[in-house]
Scaffold this motif. Structure first.
Motif, mmCIF file in Angstrom:
data_model
loop_
_atom_site.group_PDB
_atom_site.id
_atom_site.type_symbol
_atom_site.label_atom_id
_atom_site.label_comp_id
_atom_site.label_asym_id
_atom_site.label_seq_id
_atom_site.Cartn_x
_atom_site.Cartn_y
_atom_site.Cartn_z
ATOM 1 N N PHE A 1 0.823 -1.204 0.000
ATOM 2 C CA PHE A 1 0.000 0.000 0.000
ATOM 3 C C PHE A 1 0.861 1.258 0.000
ATOM 4 O O PHE A 1 0.572 2.225 -0.705
ATOM 5 N N VAL A 2 1.942 1.239 0.782
ATOM 6 C CA VAL A 2 2.838 2.391 0.853
ATOM 7 C C VAL A 2 3.526 2.621 -0.495
ATOM 8 O O VAL A 2 3.676 3.769 -0.938
ATOM 9 N N ILE A 3 3.912 1.560 -1.151
ATOM 10 C CA ILE A 3 4.550 1.699 -2.467
ATOM 11 C C ILE A 3 3.560 2.272 -3.484
ATOM 12 O O ILE A 3 3.891 3.177 -4.255
ATOM 13 N N ASP A 4 2.328 1.772 -3.474
ATOM 14 C CA ASP A 4 1.314 2.304 -4.389
ATOM 15 C C ASP A 4 1.004 3.767 -4.087
ATOM 16 O O ASP A 4 0.840 4.575 -5.000
ATOM 17 N N LEU A 5 0.929 4.107 -2.813
ATOM 18 C CA LEU A 5 0.660 5.480 -2.416
ATOM 19 C C LEU A 5 1.821 6.395 -2.786
ATOM 20 O O LEU A 5 1.616 7.534 -3.194
ATOM 21 N N SER A 6 3.023 5.874 -2.685
ATOM 22 C CA SER A 6 4.200 6.652 -3.073
ATOM 23 C C SER A 6 4.191 6.948 -4.569
ATOM 24 O O SER A 6 4.575 8.037 -4.997
ATOM 25 N N HIS A 7 3.753 5.984 -5.366
ATOM 26 C CA HIS A 7 3.668 6.200 -6.816
ATOM 27 C C HIS A 7 2.548 7.168 -7.179
ATOM 28 O O HIS A 7 2.578 7.755 -8.264
ATOM 29 N N ALA A 8 1.565 7.333 -6.310
ATOM 30 C CA ALA A 8 0.452 8.246 -6.577
ATOM 31 C C ALA A 8 0.823 9.705 -6.295
ATOM 32 O O ALA A 8 0.123 10.608 -6.746
ATOM 33 N N LEU A 9 1.909 9.924 -5.578
ATOM 34 C CA LEU A 9 2.342 11.290 -5.286
ATOM 35 C C LEU A 9 2.912 11.935 -6.549
ATOM 36 O O LEU A 9 3.386 11.240 -7.445
ATOM 37 N N PRO A 10 2.899 13.255 -6.609
ATOM 38 C CA PRO A 10 3.507 13.938 -7.762
ATOM 39 C C PRO A 10 5.001 13.623 -7.863
ATOM 40 O O PRO A 10 5.672 13.397 -6.857
ATOM 41 N N ASP A 11 5.506 13.624 -9.092
ATOM 42 C CA ASP A 11 6.915 13.289 -9.321
ATOM 43 C C ASP A 11 7.867 14.252 -8.623
ATOM 44 O O ASP A 11 9.001 13.895 -8.317
ATOM 45 N N LEU A 12 7.406 15.456 -8.376
ATOM 46 C CA LEU A 12 8.250 16.464 -7.737
ATOM 47 C C LEU A 12 8.673 16.055 -6.327
ATOM 48 O O LEU A 12 9.814 16.275 -5.923
ATOM 49 N N ILE A 13 7.762 15.426 -5.568
ATOM 50 C CA ILE A 13 8.094 15.065 -4.189
ATOM 51 C C ILE A 13 8.181 13.555 -3.972
ATOM 52 O O ILE A 13 8.503 13.113 -2.866
ATOM 53 N N GLN A 14 7.909 12.768 -4.976
ATOM 54 C CA GLN A 14 7.918 11.310 -4.821
ATOM 55 C C GLN A 14 9.303 10.815 -4.432
ATOM 56 O O GLN A 14 10.281 11.031 -5.129
ATOM 57 N N GLY A 15 9.395 10.181 -3.278
ATOM 58 C CA GLY A 15 10.664 9.624 -2.806
ATOM 59 C C GLY A 15 11.624 10.653 -2.239
ATOM 60 O O GLY A 15 12.770 10.348 -1.946
ATOM 61 N N TYR A 16 11.162 11.887 -2.055
ATOM 62 C CA TYR A 16 12.034 12.962 -1.570
ATOM 63 C C TYR A 16 12.164 12.871 -0.057
ATOM 64 O O TYR A 16 11.177 12.749 0.651
ATOM 65 N N GLY A 17 13.361 12.941 0.444
ATOM 66 C CA GLY A 17 13.600 13.044 1.876
ATOM 67 C C GLY A 17 13.380 11.779 2.663
ATOM 68 O O GLY A 17 12.775 11.815 3.725
ATOM 69 N N LEU A 18 13.858 10.662 2.181
ATOM 70 C CA LEU A 18 13.775 9.431 2.957
ATOM 71 C C LEU A 18 14.932 9.419 3.948
ATOM 72 O O LEU A 18 16.096 9.383 3.567
ATOM 73 N N VAL A 19 14.609 9.477 5.233
ATOM 74 C CA VAL A 19 15.617 9.568 6.278
ATOM 75 C C VAL A 19 15.440 8.379 7.217
ATOM 76 O O VAL A 19 14.326 8.087 7.659
ATOM 77 N N THR A 20 16.528 7.712 7.527
ATOM 78 C CA THR A 20 16.473 6.593 8.464
ATOM 79 C C THR A 20 16.156 7.105 9.857
ATOM 80 O O THR A 20 16.796 8.027 10.349
ATOM 81 N N SER A 21 15.170 6.490 10.490
ATOM 82 C CA SER A 21 14.806 6.906 11.844
ATOM 83 C C SER A 21 15.661 6.143 12.853
ATOM 84 O O SER A 21 16.188 5.071 12.556
ATOM 85 N N PRO A 22 15.793 6.665 14.060
ATOM 86 C CA PRO A 22 16.594 5.972 15.069
ATOM 87 C C PRO A 22 15.956 4.658 15.536
ATOM 88 O O PRO A 22 16.583 3.864 16.208
#
Length: 98
Positions: free
Chosen positions: A46-67
């Motif tokens: 679901f998260v992958i599908d939702l990520s693909h539904a976002l605009p290309d401008l922000i899709q995949g932007y700012g993936l930060v590993t959490s502690p």
């Protein structure tokens, strides 16, 4: 029913939809910070599908590993903020139309 009142009702309904979507993005952003919660719920697809539904401008932007071992998705947080802004705007316009 006059046009202004109908437009105000439509904007109010749209505002509620924006708010629900924004809260869903906020919950997903927090859940993805904890990998065990995301794995238990089985929301990876679901998260992958939702990520693909976002605009290309922000899709995949700012993936930060959490502690905590997961990942903080800035693209979901930005989508959440944008949806809350749209919610607020619809509410203000609906209030002015009444």
């Amino acid at each position: 029913m006059d046009v202004r009142r109908a437009a105000a009702i439509a904007l109010t309904v749209l505002s509620v939809a924006f708010r629900i979507a924004a809260v869903a993005f906020a919950v997903l952003t927090v859940l993805l910070c904890f990998p065990s919660a995301a794995a238990r719920l089985g929301i990876t697809g679901f998260v992958i599908d939702l990520s693909h539904a976002l605009p290309d401008l922000i899709q995949g932007y700012g993936l930060v590993t959490s502690p905590f071992g997961g990942v903080f998705r800035l693209d979901f947080a930005l989508a959440c903020a944008g949806l809350f802004i749209l919610d607020y705007s619809c509410q203000r316009i609906a209030y002015k139309l009444r």
